[in-house]
Design a protein around this motif. Sequence first.
Motif, short mmCIF file in Angstrom:
data_model
loop_
_atom_site.label_atom_id
_atom_site.label_comp_id
_atom_site.label_asym_id
_atom_site.label_seq_id
_atom_site.Cartn_x
_atom_site.Cartn_y
_atom_site.Cartn_z
N UNK A 1 0.87 -1.20 -0.22
CA UNK A 1 0.12 0.10 0.02
C UNK A 1 0.92 1.30 0.01
N UNK A 2 2.04 1.14 0.70
CA UNK A 2 2.78 2.51 1.07
C UNK A 2 3.57 2.87 -0.23
N UNK A 3 3.98 1.81 -1.08
CA UNK A 3 4.82 1.88 -2.31
C UNK A 3 3.98 2.72 -3.32
N UNK A 4 2.64 2.31 -3.19
CA UNK A 4 1.70 2.50 -4.44
C UNK A 4 1.20 3.80 -3.96
N UNK A 5 1.00 4.35 -2.82
CA UNK A 5 0.35 5.60 -2.43
C UNK A 5 1.16 6.98 -2.99
N UNK A 6 0.38 7.91 -3.37
CA UNK A 6 1.32 9.14 -3.80
C UNK A 6 2.15 9.46 -2.55
N UNK A 7 3.36 9.99 -3.09
CA UNK A 7 4.27 10.34 -2.33
C UNK A 7 5.84 9.44 -2.21
N UNK A 8 6.66 9.93 -1.87
CA UNK A 8 7.78 8.97 -1.70
C UNK A 8 7.90 8.11 -0.27
N UNK A 9 8.76 7.24 -0.60
CA UNK A 9 8.75 6.36 0.56
C UNK A 9 10.05 6.31 1.29
N UNK A 10 9.96 6.20 2.99
CA UNK A 10 11.07 6.01 3.63
C UNK A 10 10.84 4.97 4.48
N UNK A 11 11.99 3.88 4.69
CA UNK A 11 11.67 2.84 5.51
C UNK A 11 12.89 2.68 6.55
N UNK A 12 12.85 2.49 7.67
CA UNK A 12 14.02 2.47 8.58
C UNK A 12 14.72 1.11 8.42
#
Length: 766
Positions: A592-603
């Motif tokens: 869901x996160x990778x498809x959602x508008x916006x860039x991604x950040x994962x710790x």
Amino acid sequence: MTARPPIPATFLRAPTPTQNTPAPTKNAPSGKGNGIRPAPPLDAPTRDRLLHGAHHDPHGVLGAHHVPGGIVVRALRPWAKGVAVVAKGLRAELLDEGDGLFAATLPLHRIPPDYRLLVTYEDTELTLDDPYRFLPALGELDLHLIGEGRHEELWQALGARPMTHQDVAGTRFTVWAPNAQGVCVVGDFNVWDSTVHPMRSLGGAGVWEVFLPGVGEGALYKFEITRPDGSRTLRADPMARRAEVPPANASIVDASHHVWRDADWMARRGARPVHEAPFSVYEVHLASWRPGLTYRQLADQLPAYVKDLGFTHVELMPVAEHPFGGSWGYQVTGFYAPTARLGTPDDFKHLVDALHRAGIGVIMDWVPAHFPRDDWALAEFDGRPLYEHQDPVRASHPDWGTLEFDYGRKEVRNFLVANAVYWCEEFHIDGLRVDAVASMLYLDYSREAGQWTPNEHGGRENLDAVAFLQEMNATVYRRCPGVVTIAEESTAWDGVTRATHHTGPGGFGGLGFGLKWNMGWMHDSLEYMTKEPVHRKYHHGDMTFAMVYAYSENYVLPISHDEVVHGKRSLVSKMPGDWWQQRANHRAFLGFMWAHPGKQLLFMGQEFAQGAEWSEAHGPDWWLLDPSYSAEPDHRGVRDLVRDLNTRYRATPALWQRDIVPEGFEWIVGDAADDNVLAFARYDAQGRPLLAVCNFSPVVRHGYRLGVPAGEPVWQEALNTDASGYGGSGVGNPDPLKAEPTAWHGRRSSVAAVLPPLATVWLRPG
């Protein structure tokens, strides 16, 4: 003054004599006869100020000066038994004036341009250049820019800079301390004796300077400052480019010798605006990613790991020097020095270089909101509030026990703006994530009524901080093409990512950031995911609300270190259900996160569903990826999913090309709360779609009808987080889905898909 005890000469550092060292002749004056006379005595106040480090112009007293009938030479050499002046054809003994002062009037018509001092100690003799024969090594333009608060390369003017000055190698020391009565530089080159090397004031800019010949790279130093009340304080250099390994805190003279090999990266990094480019970030705490590794050892491992997972960037938690490792770098004392825990500044450059050559951008956490109160660092640096606000209420940060910068003081703004430029230019950093922006923007941040004073317009906005952030962003974007600034800002401040020259409804110009962390999306979506599926229908809006404001700013979707510490649990441990369901929820959320508008950040650690909270003491649990630990692909499967998410993301412009415009997104179904289902389409600049469907319930939904964009007769899975290779149940749509002329969700055609349990599926035309 009491007599000084003898000091071993082995503790003294001296430059190696060169071929240009003048040799005395047999007939040179020796100090007895030959017209050498006592020097005019210093008056008591001048002598006292000089010996107590409170003289603003030691170069006017020490060194060589014209007087009627000759040249006076005066040297301050505590511990010495005798001092002589030597030059071509000259050797003249100076007379002992007590307290380490030696002086004489020499029968000369001009000052020998290359004279040196021959200093005799208990058991050794050294020939030294006299620091007080040199003109200022800092130019008038530098002083003017410092005084105006507009020196964009401040690190070139202040601090310790090895150089050749008047044909002599040494180090120029400069420091801004406008309230000081006097400043001395101390270090291992003068046995940390504050009497030896007093600095001169260079006028109204508040800058003190001295050039010390023979002092070079690797020398340890500090500044001893005489405060307005006459007391003294020993301080690390605010502009130091290198520091000792904590808990030691001396500054180190440093010069870079790194040869960059990232020219191709630097030339192309700004070819496409960041908000129109793929941008997925792996957040790293360098000291604990794999504990014990140095910058250079990290360069051998981190780029390969990040490249294999397909992230476009790494974000490094603060690397600027900090005394307490448990602060994770967010309480900075050395704003211009990479932490020495992992190596030298050139070692850090080597790591950045290696990441660039692997095709990975480097973002650095930057902390201009506050600084700690350590009495050897910035707090009341010259005896009065200097970097912090003059008002103690404004200066004290209510949450962290630290001090807030005085953004209204032009020299402090200059210190911070130049620091942002410094990391980008000197270390080739590609982005600055600015920490705690909200705490800077509001006068009432974490303060109750009566604990803050409104601004001149009666509002709660910190106008000085607004101006600082605008200046910082404008300067960085002007000087550093391809760099992006990112705000960690948790409020609804209008215009965080709007250009500084565009005024918004609130009357303020934009802050000028390139991207902003979407803290609302993060809190809402995690709140939803922590609920048992049976309760999620009552919180469905948590997953859809972000699209109400999605185009108000340019957003990053952050699952950062802050969300996996202090009892918040790791990402997978937040999820409800048994271990299989937790991992399924984790994978579905990432899809869901990778498809959602916006860039991604994962710790770090979340890419393989680490169950334990992160701790800086031991870092990620890498053993979870060892096949000998488990033959099942539970942790390795999640890591493989992250790799595939990044691979497909980068290859699919619909997922990043139109992140900041409404035309890039369309709800297919956003109101299926009872089903725990979300579906939306993403579009690239040519209108090519990708369909994301999320089933956040633990049941398989067979033949779930979805309206699809017109003109695409066949759809097939591009990604399924429930795939068996990721540790899922293997439910999905192995065969292409044919669009049927059945109107659904307001569209003329639809498909009947199988929705796996607790999974996200991406469908693409084809």
